[in-house]
Design an enzyme around this catalytic site. Structure first.
Site, PDB file in Angstrom:
ATOM      1  N   CYS A   1      35.906  36.287  19.531  1.00 57.45           N
ATOM      2  CA  CYS A   1      36.769  36.543  20.673  1.00 57.45           C
ATOM      3  C   CYS A   1      35.880  37.001  21.833  1.00 57.45           C
ATOM      4  O   CYS A   1      35.054  37.909  21.657  1.00 57.45           O
ATOM      5  CB  CYS A   1      37.794  37.622  20.340  1.00 57.45           C
TER       6      CYS A   1
ATOM      7  N   ASP B   1      36.945  35.125  14.876  1.00 55.47           N
ATOM      8  CA  ASP B   1      38.129  34.282  14.753  1.00 55.47           C
ATOM      9  C   ASP B   1      37.801  33.192  13.740  1.00 55.47           C
ATOM     10  O   ASP B   1      36.691  32.656  13.734  1.00 55.47           O
ATOM     11  CB  ASP B   1      38.489  33.642  16.096  1.00 55.47           C
TER      12      ASP B   1
END
Length: 162
Positions: A53, A60
């Protein structure tokens, strides 16, 4: 496979390959399509895609689905794996990662048709599943891309069938 088809492939068969964890499109390699007279799909599923992120620096995770109809070139799978690994420490939003992957593959192969679908695991209770596609301009594949985009994911899944 003819030896001249393999001459530009530098990663396949190498025992010590450096894994680069910063976005690196230069690692992508292609080889000639020996069946350019045929329309056929090539599909890759990458269930261990990871990026960061850009705001929180938290990881992620996603499964990336890549499908394409080749023209003159195909992507070499080991180089694709290393390319996808290169997103590991790359901070970017899900939507941008998928668009970048799609555009890099179009630049490399100039396929007739290509689609990239990222199915990211939920963060904060929301999953994001960006979809990119491309059809070669001025061909039937351009219309195919438009049709697939307009009809993409008409029946979204529920959280329990991911």
């Amino acid at each position: 496979m003819r030896p001249e088809d393999l001459q530009d492939l530098s990663l396949l068969g190498q025992k010590s390959v450096p894994y680069i964890f910063e976005y690196t499109p230069d690692v992508l390699e292609a080889f000639p399509n020996r069946h350019p007279e045929n329309d056929y799909f090539v599909k890759f599923n990458a269930p261990e895609f990871t990026s960061l992120c850009p705001i929180t620096n938290q990881p992620d995770f996603a499964t990336i689905y890549i499908s394409y109809i080749p023209d003159e070139k195909l992507v070499e799978s080991k180089s694709l794996k290393l390319y996808l690994f290169s997103f590991r420490n790359h901070g970017d939003f899900h939507e941008n990662c998928i668009n970048v992957i799609g555009k890099d593959l179009v630049k490399l192969m100039e396929p007739r048709y290509l689609e990239v679908w990222g199915k990211f695991t939920p963060r904060g209770g929301i999953s994001i599943d960006p979809y990119y596609n491309y059809g070669k301009p001025g061909t039937k594949y351009e219309k195919m891309a438009e049709h697939r985009l307009f009809n993409h994911d008409l029946y979204p899944e529920t959280v329990d069938n991911r």
